[in-house]
Design a protein around this motif. Sequence first.
Motif, PDB file in Angstrom:
ATOM      1  N   LEU A 199       0.808  -1.258  -0.073  1.00 18.09           N
ATOM      2  CA  LEU A 199       0.111  -0.021  -0.049  1.00 18.09           C
ATOM      3  C   LEU A 199       0.959   1.077  -0.054  1.00 18.09           C
ATOM      4  CD1 LEU A 199      -2.803   1.593   0.307  1.00 18.09           C
ATOM      5  CD2 LEU A 199      -2.389   1.149   2.873  1.00 18.09           C
ATOM      6  N   VAL A 200       0.714   2.251  -0.961  1.00 16.11           N
ATOM      7  CA  VAL A 200       1.507   3.371  -1.007  1.00 16.11           C
ATOM      8  C   VAL A 200       0.348   4.546  -1.472  1.00 16.11           C
ATOM      9  CG1 VAL A 200       1.903   2.808  -3.364  1.00 16.11           C
ATOM     10  CG2 VAL A 200       3.449   4.295  -1.799  1.00 16.11           C
ATOM     11  N   GLN A 201       0.914   5.682  -1.024  1.00 16.49           N
ATOM     12  CA  GLN A 201      -0.110   7.073  -1.222  1.00 16.49           C
ATOM     13  C   GLN A 201       0.095   7.403  -2.679  1.00 16.49           C
ATOM     14  OE1 GLN A 201       0.828  10.017   1.864  1.00 16.49           O
ATOM     15  NE2 GLN A 201      -0.994   9.272   3.073  1.00 16.49           N
ATOM     16  N   ALA A 202      -0.662   8.128  -3.050  1.00 19.64           N
ATOM     17  CA  ALA A 202      -0.372   8.604  -4.511  1.00 19.64           C
ATOM     18  C   ALA A 202       0.936   9.311  -4.598  1.00 19.64           C
ATOM     19  CB  ALA A 202      -1.591   9.291  -5.108  1.00 19.64           C
ATOM     20  N   GLY A 203       1.622   9.120  -5.764  1.00 13.16           N
ATOM     21  CA  GLY A 203       2.877   9.996  -6.006  1.00 13.16           C
ATOM     22  C   GLY A 203       3.902   9.392  -5.364  1.00 13.16           C
ATOM     23  N   GLY A 204       3.840   8.342  -4.593  1.00 12.87           N
ATOM     24  CA  GLY A 204       4.675   7.185  -3.959  1.00 12.87           C
ATOM     25  C   GLY A 204       5.498   6.297  -4.997  1.00 12.87           C
TER      26      GLY A 204
ATOM     27  N   GLN B 105      10.204  -0.877 -11.026  1.00 12.62           N
ATOM     28  CA  GLN B 105      10.325   0.239 -10.257  1.00 12.62           C
ATOM     29  C   GLN B 105       9.331   1.199 -10.762  1.00 12.62           C
ATOM     30  OE1 GLN B 105      12.689   1.355  -7.695  1.00 12.62           O
ATOM     31  NE2 GLN B 105      11.277   2.800  -7.381  1.00 12.62           N
ATOM     32  N   MET B 106       8.421   1.338  -9.817  1.00 18.17           N
ATOM     33  CA  MET B 106       7.064   2.243  -9.971  1.00 18.17           C
ATOM     34  C   MET B 106       7.280   3.437  -9.335  1.00 18.17           C
ATOM     35  SD  MET B 106       4.346  -0.892  -9.970  1.00 18.17           S
ATOM     36  CE  MET B 106       4.654  -1.089  -8.175  1.00 18.17           C
ATOM     37  N   ASN B 107       7.168   4.421 -10.019  1.00 15.72           N
ATOM     38  CA  ASN B 107       7.424   5.856  -9.387  1.00 15.72           C
ATOM     39  C   ASN B 107       6.231   6.662  -9.846  1.00 15.72           C
ATOM     40  OD1 ASN B 107      10.014   5.246  -8.533  1.00 15.72           O
ATOM     41  ND2 ASN B 107      10.905   6.092 -10.314  1.00 15.72           N
ATOM     42  N   SER B 108       5.837   7.639  -9.098  1.00 14.47           N
ATOM     43  CA  SER B 108       4.696   8.837  -9.375  1.00 14.47           C
ATOM     44  C   SER B 108       3.394   7.911  -9.428  1.00 14.47           C
ATOM     45  CB  SER B 108       4.779   9.422 -10.718  1.00 14.47           C
ATOM     46  OG  SER B 108       6.151  10.341 -10.623  1.00 14.47           O
TER      47      SER B 108
ATOM     48  N   SER C  88      -3.206   4.851  -2.773  1.00 11.65           N
ATOM     49  CA  SER C  88      -4.329   5.426  -1.946  1.00 11.65           C
ATOM     50  C   SER C  88      -4.299   6.963  -2.554  1.00 11.65           C
ATOM     51  CB  SER C  88      -4.283   5.376  -0.674  1.00 11.65           C
ATOM     52  OG  SER C  88      -3.146   5.833   0.047  1.00 11.65           O
ATOM     53  N   SER C  89      -5.435   7.524  -2.827  1.00 13.22           N
ATOM     54  CA  SER C  89      -5.515   8.882  -2.935  1.00 13.22           C
ATOM     55  C   SER C  89      -5.351   9.753  -1.755  1.00 13.22           C
ATOM     56  CB  SER C  89      -6.710   9.264  -3.990  1.00 13.22           C
ATOM     57  OG  SER C  89      -8.045   8.770  -3.201  1.00 13.22           O
TER      58      SER C  89
END
Length: 121
Positions: free
Chosen positions: A11-16, A82-85, A120-121
Amino acid sequence: QVQLVESGGGLVQAGGSLRLSCAASGRSFSLYAMGWSRQAPGKEREFVARITWNGGSTYYADSVLGRFTISKDNSKNTVYLQMNSLKPEDTAVYFCAADTRGYTSPMYNYWGHGTQVTVSS
Protein backbone atom coordinates in the motif's frame (compact mmCIF):
# COMPACT_ATOMS: atom_id res chain seq x y z
CA GLN A 1 9.06 -26.42 -14.58
CA VAL A 2 9.86 -22.84 -13.70
CA GLN A 3 8.58 -21.09 -10.61
CA LEU A 4 8.10 -17.33 -10.50
CA VAL A 5 7.88 -15.62 -7.13
CA GLU A 6 6.88 -11.97 -6.96
CA SER A 7 7.51 -9.65 -4.05
CA GLY A 8 7.42 -5.97 -3.23
CA GLY A 9 3.74 -5.13 -3.49
CA GLY A 10 1.91 -3.14 -0.85
CA LEU A 11 0.00 0.00 0.00
CA VAL A 12 1.37 3.39 -1.00
CA GLN A 13 0.03 6.91 -1.28
CA ALA A 14 -0.43 8.56 -4.64
CA GLY A 15 2.86 9.99 -5.85
CA GLY A 16 4.84 7.34 -4.02
CA SER A 17 7.04 4.53 -5.28
CA LEU A 18 7.26 0.77 -5.07
CA ARG A 19 9.70 -1.76 -6.47
CA LEU A 20 8.47 -5.18 -7.50
CA SER A 21 10.76 -8.17 -7.88
CA CYS A 22 10.22 -11.51 -9.55
CA ALA A 23 12.68 -14.37 -9.25
CA ALA A 24 12.60 -17.31 -11.63
CA SER A 25 13.79 -20.70 -10.42
CA GLY A 26 13.78 -24.25 -11.63
CA ARG A 27 15.97 -26.83 -13.31
CA SER A 28 17.67 -26.26 -16.61
CA PHE A 29 15.83 -23.39 -18.24
CA SER A 30 16.72 -20.44 -20.42
CA LEU A 31 15.04 -17.08 -20.23
CA TYR A 32 14.23 -15.18 -23.40
CA ALA A 33 12.09 -12.45 -21.92
CA MET A 34 10.21 -11.53 -18.78
CA GLY A 35 7.46 -9.08 -18.20
CA TRP A 36 4.79 -7.64 -15.97
CA SER A 37 1.06 -7.45 -16.44
CA ARG A 38 -1.64 -6.23 -14.09
CA GLN A 39 -5.29 -6.82 -13.43
CA ALA A 40 -7.54 -4.37 -11.64
CA PRO A 41 -10.86 -5.46 -10.10
CA GLY A 42 -13.47 -5.96 -12.78
CA LYS A 43 -11.00 -5.41 -15.60
CA GLU A 44 -9.05 -7.60 -17.96
CA ARG A 45 -5.37 -8.27 -17.44
CA GLU A 46 -3.26 -5.72 -19.28
CA PHE A 47 0.33 -5.46 -20.41
CA VAL A 48 2.61 -3.25 -18.32
CA ALA A 49 6.22 -3.83 -19.34
CA ARG A 50 8.53 -6.37 -20.96
CA ILE A 51 12.28 -6.90 -21.19
CA THR A 52 14.22 -9.25 -23.45
CA TRP A 53 16.80 -11.29 -21.64
CA ASN A 54 19.83 -11.13 -23.90
CA GLY A 55 19.54 -7.73 -25.55
CA GLY A 56 17.74 -6.01 -22.69
CA SER A 57 15.24 -4.28 -24.96
CA THR A 58 12.37 -2.80 -23.01
CA TYR A 59 8.74 -2.14 -23.86
CA TYR A 60 6.09 -0.26 -21.89
CA ALA A 61 2.38 0.38 -21.94
CA ASP A 62 1.60 4.00 -22.70
CA SER A 63 -0.08 4.34 -19.32
CA VAL A 64 3.17 3.70 -17.43
CA LEU A 65 5.76 5.11 -19.83
CA GLY A 66 8.01 7.55 -18.03
CA ARG A 67 6.89 6.40 -14.58
CA PHE A 68 7.78 2.70 -14.50
CA THR A 69 11.14 1.10 -15.29
CA ILE A 70 11.69 -2.59 -15.93
CA SER A 71 15.15 -4.03 -15.35
CA LYS A 72 16.80 -7.40 -14.81
CA ASP A 73 19.62 -9.20 -13.10
CA ASN A 74 20.73 -12.07 -15.31
CA SER A 75 22.83 -13.65 -12.58
CA LYS A 76 19.78 -13.91 -10.32
CA ASN A 77 17.18 -14.67 -13.02
CA THR A 78 15.25 -11.78 -11.55
CA VAL A 79 13.22 -9.01 -13.11
CA TYR A 80 12.30 -5.77 -11.36
CA LEU A 81 9.63 -3.16 -11.87
CA GLN A 82 10.41 0.24 -10.37
CA MET A 83 7.16 2.16 -10.10
CA ASN A 84 7.33 5.89 -9.46
CA SER A 85 4.69 8.63 -9.37
CA LEU A 86 2.06 6.02 -8.62
CA LYS A 87 -1.57 6.86 -9.25
CA PRO A 88 -4.74 5.33 -7.80
CA GLU A 89 -5.45 3.86 -11.24
CA ASP A 90 -2.28 1.79 -10.90
CA THR A 91 -4.03 -0.24 -8.19
CA ALA A 92 -4.08 -3.86 -9.35
CA VAL A 93 -2.63 -7.29 -8.87
CA TYR A 94 0.69 -7.33 -10.70
CA PHE A 95 1.76 -10.57 -12.36
CA CYS A 96 5.23 -11.56 -13.45
CA ALA A 97 5.67 -13.72 -16.53
CA ALA A 98 8.49 -15.52 -18.27
CA ASP A 99 9.20 -16.76 -21.78
CA THR A 100 11.45 -19.82 -21.71
CA ARG A 101 10.60 -21.00 -25.23
CA GLY A 102 11.75 -18.06 -27.31
CA TYR A 103 8.43 -17.07 -28.81
CA THR A 104 8.60 -14.88 -31.90
CA SER A 105 5.77 -12.73 -30.55
CA PRO A 106 5.36 -11.37 -27.01
CA MET A 107 4.07 -14.43 -25.20
CA TYR A 108 4.84 -16.19 -21.96
CA ASN A 109 4.65 -19.79 -20.81
CA TYR A 110 5.02 -19.21 -17.08
CA TRP A 111 3.17 -16.85 -14.75
CA GLY A 112 3.55 -15.90 -11.13
CA HIS A 113 0.72 -15.81 -8.63
CA GLY A 114 0.67 -12.03 -8.44
CA THR A 115 1.33 -9.33 -5.88
CA GLN A 116 -1.15 -6.68 -4.82
CA VAL A 117 -0.35 -3.01 -5.35
CA THR A 118 -2.75 -0.51 -3.81
CA VAL A 119 -2.36 3.22 -4.35
CA SER A 120 -4.43 5.45 -2.09
CA SER A 121 -5.52 8.95 -3.11
